[in-house]
Enzyme design. Structure first.
Site, PDB file in Angstrom:
ATOM      1  N   ALA A 117       0.856  -1.185   0.000  1.00 29.20           N
ATOM      2  CA  ALA A 117       0.000   0.000   0.000  1.00 29.20           C
ATOM      3  C   ALA A 117       0.892   1.235   0.000  1.00 29.20           C
ATOM      4  O   ALA A 117       2.091   1.155   0.293  1.00 29.20           O
ATOM      5  CB  ALA A 117      -0.908   0.014   1.222  1.00 29.20           C
ATOM      6  N   LYS A 118       0.323   2.348  -0.342  1.00 26.75           N
ATOM      7  CA  LYS A 118       1.028   3.628  -0.222  1.00 26.75           C
ATOM      8  C   LYS A 118      -0.013   4.734  -0.277  1.00 26.75           C
ATOM      9  O   LYS A 118      -1.043   4.609  -0.932  1.00 26.75           O
ATOM     10  CB  LYS A 118       2.048   3.817  -1.348  1.00 26.75           C
ATOM     11  CG  LYS A 118       2.937   5.035  -1.192  1.00 26.75           C
ATOM     12  CD  LYS A 118       3.901   4.918  -0.017  1.00 26.75           C
ATOM     13  CE  LYS A 118       5.054   3.983  -0.310  1.00 26.75           C
ATOM     14  NZ  LYS A 118       6.141   4.079   0.683  1.00 26.75           N
ATOM     15  N   GLY A 119       0.271   5.826   0.426  1.00 25.14           N
ATOM     16  CA  GLY A 119      -0.656   6.948   0.423  1.00 25.14           C
ATOM     17  C   GLY A 119       0.063   8.253   0.615  1.00 25.14           C
ATOM     18  O   GLY A 119       1.271   8.293   0.851  1.00 25.14           O
TER      19      GLY A 119
END
Length: 428
Positions: A117-119
Site C-alpha cells: 500500500a502507499k498513500g
C-alpha cells in the site's frame, strides 16, 4: 566492464517514464522468467483499489483549505496492506499506485506477511506549522478509517512525515475506536509502542546489502569509495554504516547540493538533512558539487537515496560508478536499467536494499500485537538475519538465471506472491 563511450546512445527521455510504467515493466521482465498464470500477472499489473479523500485543513490564519489525499492498495494475498504516507506537493494517484506495487514486491522479497500500500497528501510540508501538521494528520486518520486497520492496512511514515505524526495518527484512530490501537501504524515513537531502530532501518539495510554486494564481487571494503545522493533518513544511516565498516564515503548531498572529499568524509561529523536542513551549504569540505555532479562521480558504489527517477536514459551513460545500490524508491527508470545492463553495471534494487524499513515495521507490528518491546540489539540482530536471508534468496536466483539483480529480486517476490494467489484461487 563496457565503458560509457562504447555504448550506443539511447533515445532521450523527452517524456519522463512514469513510476507505474517502470513498475509494470519490471514485473513483466520477471514474469518472463517464470511459469506464472497470465491471469495472475494481469491482476498484479493493477491495484486492488485506490481511495481518494478531500481533507479540510484549518490554517493557523483561520482560513480553511481543502487538500487531496490518496491511499492505494495493491495486493493483500499474503496479508494486510502495508506502506507509508507521504506529504509532498508531487503526490499523485499514479505515484501511490506505483509505490504500492513496489511495497508488494518488497514484502515478497523479505517474505513478510504483508501486501503493498502507499498513500499521501498533496501538500508541501515546509508550508505547514506544527499545529497544522497535527490537525492535518488527525483528520487524515479519520478520513482513512474506513479502509485501514491493524489487520487490514497499516500505514507508516514516509517522505515529509515522521514518528510524531504517526503518534497523532494512532491517537486519532484510537480515540474513534474507543481503545488504544498501537498496531494501526508503525514508525511511532517508542514511548507509544514504536520500535527501537525503526527510523534508521531503511538506511541500515542499504548498508548491510551494499556490504554483501561488495563482498560478492570480491572487493575490499576498505578500498571501496561510496557516494550517497540524499543524506537524510535513508542515506545518512547507510553512509554511516558503510563508513563504520571501512568504506570511504567521499560524497553526500541534500536538496541544496553536494559535498565531496576524495580522502573520505567523516559521516558522523556531517549532520544529516533531517537534523540540520542545508547542512551541505554550511559544511567545510574540499569541493561543493551539484546533485547531478555527485551522480556522475567516479566511485565504486553509488547510492541514490533521495527521490525517484534520478537515473534516466539521459544520464545513464554518464554514470561512472562500478555498482549502484538503490536507497530511494524507484530511483532508476527502466530505460536507464537497460543501459546499465548493457554496460554491465550491477544495480542492487530498492525492493531488496531499503527493505529494512518495512521489515522493522513488521517487528514493530509484532511487538504491538504481543504487547512486548524488543531491545535495540535484538532489532539489529533480527534485521541483519532477515536481510541476509533475503540477500541469499536473491543471489540464488541471480546465479541460477542469466538476469539482473533486479530481475532476480522480482523473481523471488513473484514466485511467493503467485504461489499465494494460486493457493487461494479466484472467488467468486
Amino acid at each position: 566492464m563496457v565503458t560509457a563511450e562504447s555504448t550506443s546512445e539511447p533515445e532521450r527521455e523527452s517524456e519522463a517514464e512514469s513510476a507505474v510504467e517502470t513498475a509494470r515493466a519490471q514485473l513483466e521482465r520477471a514474469a518472463a522468467h517464470l511459469d506464472v498464470d497470465d491471469g495472475i500477472i494481469e491482476r498484479l499489473r493493477h491495484p486492488d483499489s485506490v481511495y481518494r479523500v478531500a481533507i479540510p485543513l484549518k490554517r493557523d490564519s483561520g482560513t480553511t483549505e481543502i487538500l487531496t489525499g490518496y491511499r492505494a492498495h495493491h495486493d493483500d494475498v499474503r496479508g494486510p496492506y502495508k506502506g507509508g504516507i507521504r506529504y509532498h506537493p508531487d503526490v499523485s494517484e499514479e505515484e501511490c499506485v506505483a509505490l504500492s506495487m513496489w511495497m508488494t514486491w518488497k514484502c515478497g522479497v523479505m517474505n513478510l506477511p504483508f501486501g503493498g500500500a502507499k498513500g499521501g497528501i498533496v501538500v508541501d510540508p515546509k508550508n505547514l506549522s506544527e499545529t497544522e501538521e497535527e490537525r492535518l494528520t488527525r483528520r487524515l486518520a479519520e478520513e482513512l478509517r474506513p479502509v485501514i486497520g491493524p489487520m487490514k492496512d497499516i500505514p507508516a511514515p514516509d517522505m515529509g512525515t515522521n514518528p510524531q505524526m504517526m503518534a497523532w495518527f494512532m491517537d486519532a484512530y484510537s480515540m474513534q475506536e474507543g481503545e488504544t490501537q498501537p498496531g494501526i501504524v508503525t514508525g511511532k515513537p517508542p514511548a507509544v509502542g514504536g520500535s527501537e531502530g525503526r527510523e534508521e532501518a531503511p538506511g541500515r539495510s542499504v548498508g548491510i546489502v551494499a556490504e554483501k554486494a561488495i563482498e560478492h564481487y570480491g572487493w575490499d571494503i576498505t578500498d571501496t569509495t561510496v557516494a550517497v545522493q540524499g543524506f537524510g533518513s535513508v542515506g545518512a544511516p547507510a553512509a554511516r554504516y558503510l563508513d563504520d565498516h571501512g568504506a570511504s564515503v567521499v560524497a553526500v548531498s541534500d536538496v541544496d547540493g553536494a559535498i565531496y572529499d576524495p580522502d573520505g568524509l567523516d559521516t558522523n561529523d556531517v549532520e544529516d538533512h533531517d537534523a540540520r536542513p542545508g547542512m551541505v551549504s554550511g559544511y567545510d569540505a574540499p569541493e561543493q558539487l551539484t546533485n547531478a555532479e555527485l551522480l556522475e562521480l567516479d566511485v565504486d558504489v553509488l547510492i541514490p537515496a533521495a527521490i525517484g527517477n534520478v537515473l534516466t536514459a539521459d544520464n545513464a551513460n554518464d554514470i561512472q560508478a562500478n555498482m549502484i545500490v538503490e536507497g530511494a524508491n524507484g530511483p532508476t527508470t527502466s530505460r536507464a536499467d537497460s543501459v546499465f545492463e548493457q554496460r554491465e553495471i550491477p544495480v542492487i534494487p530498492d525492493i531488496l536494499a531499503n527493505a529494512g524499513g518495512v521489515t522493522v515495521s513488521y517487528f514493530e507490528w509484532l511487538q504491538n500485537t504481543n504487547r512486548r518491546a524488543w531491545s535495540l540489539e535484538r532489532v539489529h540482530d533480527e534485521l541483519e538475519t532477515e536481510m541476509l536471508q533475503a540477500w541469499n534468496a536473491v543471489r540464488t536466483e541471480y546465479e541460477a538465471h542469466d538476469v539482473t539483480w533486479r530481475d532476480a529480486a522480482y523473481i523471488v517476490a513473484l514466485k511467493r506472491i503467485a504461489e499465494a494467489h494460486d493457493a487461494r484461487g479466484l472467488w467468486p
